[in-house]
Design an enzyme around this catalytic site. Structure first.
Site, mmCIF file in Angstrom:
data_model
loop_
_atom_site.group_PDB
_atom_site.id
_atom_site.type_symbol
_atom_site.label_atom_id
_atom_site.label_comp_id
_atom_site.label_asym_id
_atom_site.label_seq_id
_atom_site.Cartn_x
_atom_site.Cartn_y
_atom_site.Cartn_z
ATOM 1 N N GLN A 106 -4.689 -1.432 9.499
ATOM 2 C CA GLN A 106 -4.587 -2.760 8.883
ATOM 3 C C GLN A 106 -5.161 -3.815 9.836
ATOM 4 O O GLN A 106 -4.848 -3.834 11.026
ATOM 5 C CB GLN A 106 -3.112 -3.060 8.550
ATOM 6 C CG GLN A 106 -2.896 -4.345 7.773
ATOM 7 C CD GLN A 106 -3.529 -4.326 6.380
ATOM 8 O OE1 GLN A 106 -3.635 -3.294 5.744
ATOM 9 N NE2 GLN A 106 -3.961 -5.496 5.920
ATOM 10 N N LYS B 48 0.846 -1.207 0.000
ATOM 11 C CA LYS B 48 0.000 0.000 0.000
ATOM 12 C C LYS B 48 0.879 1.255 0.000
ATOM 13 O O LYS B 48 0.619 2.198 -0.744
ATOM 14 C CB LYS B 48 -0.950 -0.019 1.214
ATOM 15 C CG LYS B 48 -2.059 -1.058 1.060
ATOM 16 C CD LYS B 48 -2.882 -1.278 2.323
ATOM 17 C CE LYS B 48 -3.862 -2.431 2.112
ATOM 18 N NZ LYS B 48 -4.672 -2.755 3.284
ATOM 19 N N ASP C 251 -11.185 2.914 3.855
ATOM 20 C CA ASP C 251 -11.453 1.470 3.805
ATOM 21 C C ASP C 251 -12.958 1.190 3.756
ATOM 22 O O ASP C 251 -13.384 0.085 3.446
ATOM 23 C CB ASP C 251 -10.894 0.798 5.072
ATOM 24 C CG ASP C 251 -9.670 -0.058 4.797
ATOM 25 O OD1 ASP C 251 -9.503 -0.513 3.659
ATOM 26 O OD2 ASP C 251 -8.900 -0.265 5.747
HETATM 27 N N1 GUN Z 1 -6.942 -6.845 6.089
HETATM 28 C C1 GUN Z 1 -7.292 -7.612 5.032
HETATM 29 N N2 GUN Z 1 -7.889 -6.869 4.082
HETATM 30 C C2 GUN Z 1 -7.922 -5.589 4.550
HETATM 31 C C3 GUN Z 1 -8.406 -4.372 4.012
HETATM 32 O O1 GUN Z 1 -8.965 -4.293 2.912
HETATM 33 N N3 GUN Z 1 -8.242 -3.281 4.813
HETATM 34 C C4 GUN Z 1 -7.651 -3.351 6.038
HETATM 35 N N4 GUN Z 1 -7.557 -2.233 6.746
HETATM 36 N N5 GUN Z 1 -7.196 -4.472 6.567
HETATM 37 C C5 GUN Z 1 -7.319 -5.591 5.813
#
Ligand code: GUN
Length: 302
Positions: free
Chosen positions: A98, A54, A121
């Site tokens: 995350q 990311k 998100d």
């Molecule tokens: N963990 C697995 N997929 C995601 C996601 O799309 N966003 C976040 N914040 N954590 C994750």
């Protein structure tokens, strides 16, 4: 029938190019570049990889990224206070925590601390509610990426039988809501569904996000179905596979996404897309009519 492989890397790269152009336009107008804060608690190896991807993707398109790492034993209050600071920071337009978080954390409390305007998100109750009611500020990145892939391949959704396997808050539930919004007939299956195949065989579009390698075998798939594999599983020998028996199902489906190189890169591109959208809204001073006191009392009551 041999399926067309949907190239998620190519579609994600196209969206990233568009993101890069949008950032350039913002900066050319004298705006501060979009800023994304990424919070990682602990050192889950998969999360480390996702966060690294990311941050790298942000740098690639000109988004300013801020990586904030906390040890696994950090107190929840410290993370809450950091999010509250970021909510007030005008250089930050998106905040992402995350997942998963260490078991001691109240995930709902953390996610609902993020300001709705910066919830790129799409996990805050307000944004989830928006999905239910037929519109949301930030569509969650993975299901949004799946919709973009279908649209890119010009695969019609309206009126189709869609079966979603997996009912997580991150993928399965928002995926089903988005597809309902596109006027599909949606069934959601999950770990307790009896005789999964009796549902999957009816799918014109089968979306699998269960986190179980080889869950979907060719005999469970209708000839000509579109199969989207959201699963990412690491086998003991280190290889990455999805939830679908790729080779077997590819011989029967009309379209299929590979793992890796299918949905995964789309998730990251949609995160960039949402972050830039947030910055553009900020620049245009578009306000979101959020009943904040109502939401915080609702969260507090839970
Ligand atoms: N963990 C697995 N997929 C995601 C996601 O799309 N966003 C976040 N914040 N954590 C994750």
């Amino acid at each position: 029938m041999t399926a067309i492989t949907i190239d998620g890397n190519a579609v994600a790269a196209k969206i990233r190019n568009e993101c890069r152009e949008r950032v350039k336009r913002l900066v050319a107008r004298g705006a501060t570049p979009p800023g994304l804060a990424v919070i990682l608690v602990g050192s889950d190896p998969a999360s480390e990889v996702y966060v690294r991807n990311k941050i790298r993707a942000c740098n690639d398109v000109g988004i300013r990224s801020l990586e904030l790492r906390f040890p696994p034993d950090v107190s929840q209050q410290v993370v809450v206070e950091k999010i509250e600071d970021l909510n007030q920071d005008p250089s930050i337009h998106g905040i992402l925590v995350q997942l998963p978080l260490p078991p001691s954390f109240d995930i709902a409390k953390i996610l609902h601390t993020i300001s709705v305007e910066k919830d790129v998100d799409g996990f805050h109750l307000y944004n989830v509610g928006g999905l239910v009611a037929g519109g949301t500020v930030f569509p969650p990145c993975t299901p949004y990426g799946v919709v973009k892939l279908l649209e890119h391949e010009r695969i019609p959704i309206e009126g189709k039988n869609v079966v979603v396997v997996g009912a997580s808050n991150i993928v399965g539930k928002p995926m089903a809501l988005m597809l309902m919004q596109h006027e599909a007939t949606v069934s959601i299956c999950h770990a307790k569904t009896r005789d999964l195949a009796q549902f999957t065989i009816l799918a014109d579009i089968l979306i699998v996000a269960a986190g179980r390698p080889r869950l979907i075998l060719p005999e469970m798939v209708r000839t000509g179905a579109v199969v989207i594999d959201v699963g990412i599983n690491r086998l003991k020998d280190g290889t990455l596979v999805g939830d679908v028996d790729y080779a077997g199902v590819a011989a029967k489906a009309s379209y299929i996404t590979p793992v890796p190189g299918g949905v995964g890169p789309m998730t990251v591109s949609m995160l960039l897309y949402n972050t830039i959208g947030s910055c553009e809204r900020w620049q245009q001073q578009v306000t979101i009519p959020i009943p904040t006191s109502g939401i915080s009392s609702l969260v507090a009551a839970n």
